[in-house]
Motif scaffolding. Structure first.
Motif, PDB file in Angstrom:
ATOM      1  N   GLN A 291     -28.792 -82.496 -15.120  1.00 48.65           N
ATOM      2  CA  GLN A 291     -28.073 -83.763 -14.976  1.00 48.65           C
ATOM      3  C   GLN A 291     -29.023 -84.932 -15.259  1.00 48.65           C
ATOM      4  O   GLN A 291     -30.232 -84.802 -15.085  1.00 48.65           O
ATOM      5  N   VAL A 292     -28.431 -86.060 -15.630  1.00 46.05           N
ATOM      6  CA  VAL A 292     -29.228 -87.284 -15.806  1.00 46.05           C
ATOM      7  C   VAL A 292     -28.750 -88.265 -14.740  1.00 46.05           C
ATOM      8  O   VAL A 292     -27.606 -88.735 -14.782  1.00 46.05           O
ATOM      9  N   LEU A 293     -29.616 -88.546 -13.766  1.00 45.31           N
ATOM     10  CA  LEU A 293     -29.186 -89.273 -12.570  1.00 45.31           C
ATOM     11  C   LEU A 293     -29.950 -90.579 -12.381  1.00 45.31           C
ATOM     12  O   LEU A 293     -31.112 -90.696 -12.762  1.00 45.31           O
ATOM     13  N   SER A 294     -29.280 -91.541 -11.744  1.00 45.38           N
ATOM     14  CA  SER A 294     -29.978 -92.752 -11.302  1.00 45.38           C
ATOM     15  C   SER A 294     -30.682 -92.416  -9.985  1.00 45.38           C
ATOM     16  O   SER A 294     -30.404 -91.383  -9.366  1.00 45.38           O
ATOM     17  N   ALA A 295     -31.566 -93.333  -9.554  1.00 45.51           N
ATOM     18  CA  ALA A 295     -32.257 -93.097  -8.279  1.00 45.51           C
ATOM     19  C   ALA A 295     -31.253 -92.926  -7.142  1.00 45.51           C
ATOM     20  O   ALA A 295     -31.372 -92.011  -6.328  1.00 45.51           O
ATOM     21  N   LEU A 298     -29.592 -89.583  -7.169  1.00 46.38           N
ATOM     22  CA  LEU A 298     -30.495 -88.526  -6.705  1.00 46.38           C
ATOM     23  C   LEU A 298     -30.627 -88.584  -5.178  1.00 46.38           C
ATOM     24  O   LEU A 298     -30.628 -87.549  -4.498  1.00 46.38           O
ATOM     25  N   VAL A 299     -30.687 -89.799  -4.653  1.00 45.88           N
ATOM     26  CA  VAL A 299     -30.776 -89.961  -3.192  1.00 45.88           C
ATOM     27  C   VAL A 299     -29.531 -89.369  -2.520  1.00 45.88           C
ATOM     28  O   VAL A 299     -29.624 -88.703  -1.478  1.00 45.88           O
ATOM     29  N   GLU A 300     -28.380 -89.569  -3.137  1.00 48.20           N
ATOM     30  CA  GLU A 300     -27.137 -88.982  -2.586  1.00 48.20           C
ATOM     31  C   GLU A 300     -27.230 -87.452  -2.559  1.00 48.20           C
ATOM     32  O   GLU A 300     -26.790 -86.811  -1.605  1.00 48.20           O
ATOM     33  N   LEU A 301     -27.807 -86.897  -3.621  1.00 48.54           N
ATOM     34  CA  LEU A 301     -27.978 -85.439  -3.676  1.00 48.54           C
ATOM     35  C   LEU A 301     -28.884 -84.977  -2.536  1.00 48.54           C
ATOM     36  O   LEU A 301     -28.571 -84.013  -1.820  1.00 48.54           O
ATOM     37  N   TRP A 305     -28.280 -82.418   0.769  1.00 50.24           N
ATOM     38  CA  TRP A 305     -29.140 -81.285   1.145  1.00 50.24           C
ATOM     39  C   TRP A 305     -29.553 -81.402   2.615  1.00 50.24           C
ATOM     40  O   TRP A 305     -29.605 -80.402   3.338  1.00 50.24           O
ATOM     41  N   LEU A 306     -29.841 -82.640   3.022  1.00 52.69           N
ATOM     42  CA  LEU A 306     -30.319 -82.822   4.406  1.00 52.69           C
ATOM     43  C   LEU A 306     -29.228 -82.490   5.428  1.00 52.69           C
ATOM     44  O   LEU A 306     -29.531 -82.077   6.541  1.00 52.69           O
ATOM     45  N   ALA A 327     -37.226 -97.709  -1.806  1.00 50.64           N
ATOM     46  CA  ALA A 327     -36.686 -98.519  -0.701  1.00 50.64           C
ATOM     47  C   ALA A 327     -35.263 -98.045  -0.361  1.00 50.64           C
ATOM     48  O   ALA A 327     -34.888 -97.944   0.808  1.00 50.64           O
ATOM     49  N   GLY A 328     -34.491 -97.715  -1.401  1.00 50.12           N
ATOM     50  CA  GLY A 328     -33.133 -97.208  -1.181  1.00 50.12           C
ATOM     51  C   GLY A 328     -33.153 -95.840  -0.505  1.00 50.12           C
ATOM     52  O   GLY A 328     -32.349 -95.549   0.393  1.00 50.12           O
ATOM     53  N   LEU A 329     -34.104 -95.002  -0.923  1.00 50.72           N
ATOM     54  CA  LEU A 329     -34.265 -93.671  -0.307  1.00 50.72           C
ATOM     55  C   LEU A 329     -34.570 -93.822   1.184  1.00 50.72           C
ATOM     56  O   LEU A 329     -33.993 -93.126   2.037  1.00 50.72           O
ATOM     57  N   MET A 330     -35.466 -94.762   1.498  1.00 49.67           N
ATOM     58  CA  MET A 330     -35.829 -94.998   2.903  1.00 49.67           C
ATOM     59  C   MET A 330     -34.626 -95.491   3.705  1.00 49.67           C
ATOM     60  O   MET A 330     -34.399 -95.043   4.831  1.00 49.67           O
ATOM     61  N   ARG A 331     -33.869 -96.439   3.131  1.00 54.75           N
ATOM     62  CA  ARG A 331     -32.708 -96.974   3.865  1.00 54.75           C
ATOM     63  C   ARG A 331     -31.726 -95.856   4.189  1.00 54.75           C
ATOM     64  O   ARG A 331     -31.181 -95.777   5.276  1.00 54.75           O
TER      65      ARG A 331
END
Ligand code: PGA
Ligand code: ZN
Length: 445
Positions: A291-295, A298-301, A305-306, A327-331
């Motif tokens: 897949q070709v994903l935006s950040a 990918l964070v949603e993916l 998993w979590l 920063a988005g991943l952290m939020r």
């Protein structure tokens, strides 16, 4: 060479102590040589000798999925030797330039030794002398300093850097049991699938039990792979490296192995991943598992998993300069898992400061060769600790039999260490040293 305090031993060793007032802890000689790392590539080993006849030896590891902001690893570029990977220039810098400026400096003055080398190099990334040359000397000097001080290395490091004695603690191992990405010739985009066996003894980690369980899970995983007709050859860090269609299926295999070893995933043994996402990031997009994903996609993916798996840690979930993405991943996930910067921070206090500004992560990987001296490594650890970041002391994919990072992790009280699975000598030597330290700590040393 062993410590010999008795004059008769001095005589036997053939040394003549001409000047009894001369400081014996100063550097009298520095020698480097080219050795091979666990991938069969050249690396540097340094031996320091003091006037008093004590020695310290250390060698330097090397990465494969190297961050672009890391300190400079000097290689010869001479294609007629080791495909250009020789380190004779770095060896030469130790044997001449560094020897010249460091002779006469005490091995117990680690900060001074490191500062001299930083100044003599004179570049921000140690491009002149090579971070491999400088780190080899830095670690060897610390080893000699520990011998002179008559202390185990972890205690000596605490003394040399004014760390609190009671800060010493045993780290939980993050064991990379299944390799992908740049560390294996398989189809997996995730670089490291790790198991995290965490067994307690009182307030601390029961090192021997944690390692035993990690070893049992690793063997169980081998059996699970065979049952599923998958390859049990190993990758660069000693973890299995089969072709598995997706990371989710790989995680399922790990869960099965944990259960077959007699443990409960999410209770006694957790999971961790090093995505090493810089490796699959191109022109603002993440090319992940077809897949070709935006950040944010990918964070949603990762978020999914979590919720499904007992994952406690994601390392380099996004690329090394994607600060907004981090920063988005952290939020989204900062309260749910350790979000570790490896290529993002490269053990640099300046990069870590940027991380604080962006609120980019909550943990940092610590690799001494990313920054090049022990002094800078420990300063970065202290900065991280002051800001409530978790620290993970780490090996590299190309390793040597040097187990310095075991003592380093204990000295700074890092909650985690990453040294591969319980497979391959260069990986297990760190775990064996940790068990030795655990026994010493239990004996009150
Ligand atoms: P490297 O991988 O040593 O190849 O950089 C280790 C890691 O990414 O943690
Ligand atoms: Zn990493």
């Amino acid at each position: 060479m062993r410590r010999c305090r008795d004059w008769r031993q001095w005589a036997i060793a053939g040394r003549v102590n001409r000047n009894v007032t001369m400081a014996t802890d100063v550097i009298s000689d520095l020698t480097a040589r080219e050795i091979l790392d666990s991938r069969g590539d050249p690396t540097i080993e340094v031996t320091v000798l003091t006037e008093g006849g004590e020695t310290g030896v250390a060698s330097v590891p090397s990465g494969a999925s190297t961050g672009i902001h890391e300190a400079y690893e000097l290689r010869d570029g001479d294609k007629s030797r080791y495909d250009g990977k020789g380190v004779l220039k770095a060896v030469n810098h130790v044997n001449h330039d560094l020897k010249q400026v460091l002779r006469g400096t005490s091995v117990t003055d680690q900060s001074r030794v490191d500062t001299i080398m930083i100044d003599v190099d004179g570049t921000a990334n140690k491009r002149n002398l090579g971070a491999n040359a400088i780190l080899g000397v830095s670690l060897a000097v610390a080893r000699a300093g520990a011998v002179v001080a008559g202390l185990p290395l972890y205690r000596y490091l605490q003394q040399a850097f004014d760390l609190k004695r009671e800060a010493a603690s045993l780290p939980v191992p993050l064991m990379n049991v299944l390799n992908g990405g740049a560390h294996a010739d398989n189809n997996l985009d995730v670089q490291e699938f790790m198991v995290v066996p965490e067994f307690k003894r009182g307030q601390g980690v029961d090192m021997a039990e944690s390692i035993r369980v990690g070893a049992e899970v690793f063997h169980a995983l081998g059996r699970v792979l065979k049952t599923n007709h998958l390859d049990t050859d190993v990758g660069n860090e000693g973890g299995y490296a089969p072709d598995v269609p997706s990371s989710k299926e790989t995680i399922e295999l790990l869960l099965e192995a944990i259960k077959q070893a007699g443990y409960e995933p999410g209770h006694e043994v957790h999971l961790a991943l090093d995505l090493a996402a810089s490796e699959f990031y191109r022109q603002g997009r993440y090319h992940f598992e077809g897949q070709v994903l935006s950040a944010s996609e990918l964070v949603e993916l990762y978020a999914s998993w979590l919720t499904t798996y007992p994952l406690i840690l994601l390392e380099d979930g996004l690329a090394q300069d994607d600060w907004e993405g981090w920063a988005g991943l952290m939020r989204k996930l900062g309260s749910k898992a350790l979000l570790v910067g490896d290529d993002l921070f490269v053990t640099s206090s300046q990069r870590l400061q940027l991380g604080f500004e962006f609120k980019a992560a909550n943990a940092i990987l610590i690799k001494p060769n990313q920054v090049g001296t022990l002094k800078e490594t420990i300063e970065t650890v202290q900065l991280a600790q002051q800001h409530g970041y978790q620290t993970i002391v780490s090996h590299r994919s190309g390793e040597t039999m040097d187990n310095f990072i075991a003592d380093l992790a204990v000295a700074v009280g890092a909650p985690y260490i990453k040294s591969g699975p319980t497979s391959r000598g260069e990986r297990v030597t760190k775990y064996n040293r940790l068990m030795e330290i655990a026994a010493e700590l239990a004996a009150g040393k």
